[in-house]
Design a protein around this motif. Structure first.
Motif, mmCIF file in Angstrom:
data_model
loop_
_atom_site.group_PDB
_atom_site.id
_atom_site.type_symbol
_atom_site.label_atom_id
_atom_site.label_comp_id
_atom_site.label_asym_id
_atom_site.label_seq_id
_atom_site.Cartn_x
_atom_site.Cartn_y
_atom_site.Cartn_z
ATOM 1 N N CYS A 22 26.493 -3.849 2.578
ATOM 2 C CA CYS A 22 26.216 -4.422 1.137
ATOM 3 C C CYS A 22 24.959 -3.715 0.314
ATOM 4 N N ALA A 23 24.058 -3.505 0.968
ATOM 5 C CA ALA A 23 22.956 -3.182 0.098
ATOM 6 C C ALA A 23 23.159 -1.675 -0.294
ATOM 7 N N VAL A 24 24.032 -0.851 0.404
ATOM 8 C CA VAL A 24 24.230 0.659 -0.019
ATOM 9 C C VAL A 24 25.189 0.540 -1.097
ATOM 10 N N VAL A 25 26.216 -0.236 -1.364
ATOM 11 C CA VAL A 25 27.418 -0.025 -2.402
ATOM 12 C C VAL A 25 27.258 -1.382 -3.204
ATOM 13 N N MET A 26 26.781 -2.546 -3.103
ATOM 14 C CA MET A 26 27.190 -3.641 -3.888
ATOM 15 C C MET A 26 26.145 -3.649 -5.263
ATOM 16 N N CYS A 70 11.894 -5.999 -7.293
ATOM 17 C CA CYS A 70 10.925 -5.025 -7.645
ATOM 18 C C CYS A 70 9.707 -4.645 -7.064
ATOM 19 N N ARG A 71 9.492 -5.340 -6.116
ATOM 20 C CA ARG A 71 8.149 -5.083 -5.137
ATOM 21 C C ARG A 71 8.550 -4.036 -3.935
ATOM 22 N N TYR A 72 8.266 -2.730 -4.865
ATOM 23 C CA TYR A 72 8.945 -1.589 -3.985
ATOM 24 C C TYR A 72 7.779 -0.889 -3.022
ATOM 25 N N ALA A 73 6.589 -1.395 -2.962
ATOM 26 C CA ALA A 73 5.738 -1.300 -1.599
ATOM 27 C C ALA A 73 6.204 -2.069 -0.628
ATOM 28 N N ASP A 74 6.514 -3.115 -0.860
ATOM 29 C CA ASP A 74 6.972 -4.014 0.250
ATOM 30 C C ASP A 74 8.381 -3.584 0.876
ATOM 31 N N PHE A 75 9.278 -3.194 -0.057
ATOM 32 C CA PHE A 75 10.564 -2.811 0.142
ATOM 33 C C PHE A 75 10.626 -1.470 1.277
ATOM 34 N N PHE A 76 9.418 -0.616 0.819
ATOM 35 C CA PHE A 76 9.273 0.693 1.782
ATOM 36 C C PHE A 76 8.872 0.256 3.172
ATOM 37 N N VAL A 77 7.936 -0.736 3.403
ATOM 38 C CA VAL A 77 7.483 -1.213 4.569
ATOM 39 C C VAL A 77 8.569 -2.010 5.278
ATOM 40 N N ARG A 99 16.548 4.649 -0.512
ATOM 41 C CA ARG A 99 15.376 4.967 -1.214
ATOM 42 C C ARG A 99 16.042 5.462 -2.513
ATOM 43 N N ILE A 100 17.064 6.239 -2.652
ATOM 44 C CA ILE A 100 17.645 6.617 -4.016
ATOM 45 C C ILE A 100 17.701 5.412 -4.797
ATOM 46 N N ARG A 101 18.164 4.502 -3.960
ATOM 47 C CA ARG A 101 18.705 3.241 -4.868
ATOM 48 C C ARG A 101 17.364 2.466 -5.460
ATOM 49 N N SER A 102 16.360 2.569 -4.829
ATOM 50 C CA SER A 102 15.075 1.901 -5.245
ATOM 51 C C SER A 102 14.490 2.975 -6.470
ATOM 52 N N TYR A 103 14.319 4.202 -6.169
ATOM 53 C CA TYR A 103 13.948 4.935 -7.123
ATOM 54 C C TYR A 103 14.727 4.850 -8.568
ATOM 55 N N GLU A 146 10.241 13.729 -2.910
ATOM 56 C CA GLU A 146 11.339 12.984 -2.769
ATOM 57 C C GLU A 146 12.085 13.275 -3.879
ATOM 58 N N LEU A 147 11.490 12.951 -5.289
ATOM 59 C CA LEU A 147 12.185 13.162 -6.587
ATOM 60 C C LEU A 147 12.856 14.570 -6.787
ATOM 61 N N SER A 148 12.081 15.617 -6.522
ATOM 62 C CA SER A 148 12.414 16.953 -6.382
ATOM 63 C C SER A 148 13.779 17.047 -5.509
ATOM 64 N N ARG A 149 13.840 16.666 -4.625
ATOM 65 C CA ARG A 149 14.958 16.936 -3.687
ATOM 66 C C ARG A 149 16.166 16.040 -4.176
ATOM 67 N N PHE A 150 16.036 14.768 -4.583
ATOM 68 C CA PHE A 150 17.212 13.891 -5.222
ATOM 69 C C PHE A 150 17.483 14.334 -6.511
ATOM 70 N N VAL A 151 16.535 14.880 -7.277
ATOM 71 C CA VAL A 151 17.012 15.573 -8.723
ATOM 72 C C VAL A 151 17.953 16.683 -8.452
ATOM 73 N N ALA A 152 17.448 17.746 -7.605
ATOM 74 C CA ALA A 152 18.096 18.881 -7.408
ATOM 75 C C ALA A 152 19.420 18.572 -6.986
ATOM 76 N N ALA A 153 19.650 17.392 -6.323
ATOM 77 C CA ALA A 153 21.134 17.326 -5.620
ATOM 78 C C ALA A 153 21.947 16.383 -6.589
ATOM 79 N N GLY A 154 21.451 15.990 -7.682
ATOM 80 C CA GLY A 154 21.990 15.197 -8.816
ATOM 81 C C GLY A 154 22.295 13.759 -8.507
ATOM 82 N N ARG A 155 21.326 13.275 -7.654
ATOM 83 C CA ARG A 155 21.286 11.653 -7.212
ATOM 84 C C ARG A 155 20.734 10.985 -8.167
ATOM 85 N N LEU A 156 19.386 11.614 -8.681
ATOM 86 C CA LEU A 156 18.813 10.802 -9.964
ATOM 87 C C LEU A 156 18.716 11.621 -11.163
ATOM 88 N N HIS A 157 18.667 11.041 -12.105
ATOM 89 C CA HIS A 157 18.964 11.527 -13.601
ATOM 90 C C HIS A 157 17.438 11.220 -14.333
#
Length: 387
Positions: A224-228, A263-270, A298-302, A331-342
């Motif tokens: 669910c976390a990936v698609v919902m 939106c507690r992203y540091a806790d999310f990464f841990v 990670r993409i979803r959180s960014y 991270e951002l450079s890779r995902f932007v180049a792949a078209g995953r982050l706008h």
């Protein structure tokens, strides 16, 4: 069946999971998994399975234990063969089928995979086998396929189970099939289908023979976390009573979902790192997708953070996630180049500028394109008619 509880649990899928953890877990996880494996093998007299694990190098050679298991399993098979013969001489078709099924179940229990499949199939083809017996046999074959993880056979038996359930399967068997399909879809990276089935059978889950409630919720919640959508995750997963009841057993999964929603992203990464270590790396169904799952989360959180701003500094973003600026930049450079982050990265200014897609303009352009195609088809059709 007279002893459906025994039938439903053999072979123990938890032992297949323990075998996987013994090969892929941390040293502590491996030690615990090996202990569970040996306990289960001794309890179920799994002579053939023990020999297989020794041959694969999962367990050390133990001639005394192997001899003990062989003696115990052979003695019980003799007893079961005797009961099958007695049923043929003294009882009706239903009892004969049940005694044969119990023998097939025992073959599955001790690790005689091919013999168990053959025994199940022979009973399945009998004209005297009832619909419920056929369903239980197919579930038994499905368990064997899951235990040894044979994808083609799993698909075949799921299809066969659907056909039988549609002919008159009861609620319990329908629900069990949904739970199995949910986990199967997880293993095939079909997380949308898995999440739908997870929500459908969450409140009525009654398949401990497949996996514990907490393990089922762990797999379903990650799907669910990936698609919902974020709002649905909160309503249907995070706040679901069944999920709240077992969060103590899967703390990192709960922390990951809640910290992302809050939106507690540091806790999310841990928490995400904990989910990878405690669950993804040792789940025989999710292990092959662990990089995909952690990347998508990670993409979803960014994307969630960037959605709230027109621009923000790389430093503030790194601080929000509790990582270095170099890590965020890569991270951002890779995902932007792949078209995953706008977004666009201004390295000189150290700023990330969001670049949201213009959905209305895209819809307008799509409508024009479809209109042109329609006009072309009409012109071709009118030309054919005029001829």
């Amino acid at each position: 069946m007279s002893d459906g509880a025994v039938f439903a649990k053999k072979p123990e899928l938890a032992l297949a999971q323990s075998k996987f953890a013994a090969l892929n877990g941390t040293p502590q996880q491996r030690e615990e998994a090996l202990r569970k494996l040996l306990d289960g093998i001794k309890q179920d007299k799994m002579a053939a399975f023990h020999a297989q694990l020794v041959a694969e190098g999962v367990l050390g050679k133990n001639a005394a234990l192997q001899k003990e298991l062989n003696t115990a399993s052979e003695a019980e098979l003799v007893d079961l063969d005797k009961k099958v013969e007695e049923a043929k001489e003294e009882q009706g078709d239903l009892e004969q089928n049940e005694s044969s099924i119990h023998r097939a179940v025992f073959l599955a229990q001790i690790g005689e995979e091919e013999k168990a499949h053959a025994a199940y199939e022979e009973i399945l083809q009998r004209a005297t086998t009832t619909l419920n017996q056929k369903l239980d046999i197919v579930f038994g074959k499905l368990r064997l396929a899951l235990f040894y993880y044979k994808p083609q056979l799993i698909q075949k038996e799921i299809k066969r189970a659907h056909e039988l359930v549609d002919k008159g399967g009861d609620w319990d068997r329908r629900n069990r099939l949904k739970a199995i399909e949910c986990i199967w879809y997880c293993s095939q990276r079909q997380f949308k289908e898995a999440s739908t089935l997870f929500i459908e059978c969450l409140s009525t889950y009654a398949s401990p023979e497949l996996m514990s409630m907490s393990e089922f919720i762990c797999h379903g919640a990650l799907a669910c976390a990936v698609v919902m959508p974020r709002s649905e995750i909160k309503k249907k997963v995070i706040d679901a009573p069944e999920v709240v009841e077992v969060v103590g057993a899967i703390p990192n999964v709960d922390k990951m979902l809640r910290s992302l929603y809050d939106c507690r992203y540091a806790d999310f990464f841990v928490a995400l790192a904990g989910v990878e270590t405690d669950h993804l790396n040792v789940s025989r169904y999710l292990f092959v997708h662990h990089r995909f799952l952690t990347r998508e989360m990670r993409i979803r959180s960014y994307a969630q953070l960037l959605e709230s701003y027109l621009s923000l500094t790389i430093k503030s973003m790194a601080d929000a996630f509790g990582v270095t600026q170099v890590f965020i930049d890569e991270e951002l450079s890779r995902f932007v180049a792949a078209g995953r982050l706008h977004c666009v990265i201004d390295k000189v200014g150290g700023i990330v500028i969001t670049n949201r897609p213009d959905t209305k303009n895209a819809q307008y352009q799509g409508m024009i394109k479809q209109g042109d195609l329609l006009l072309n088809h009409i012109q071709k059709l009118s030309g054919i008619i005029s001829m």
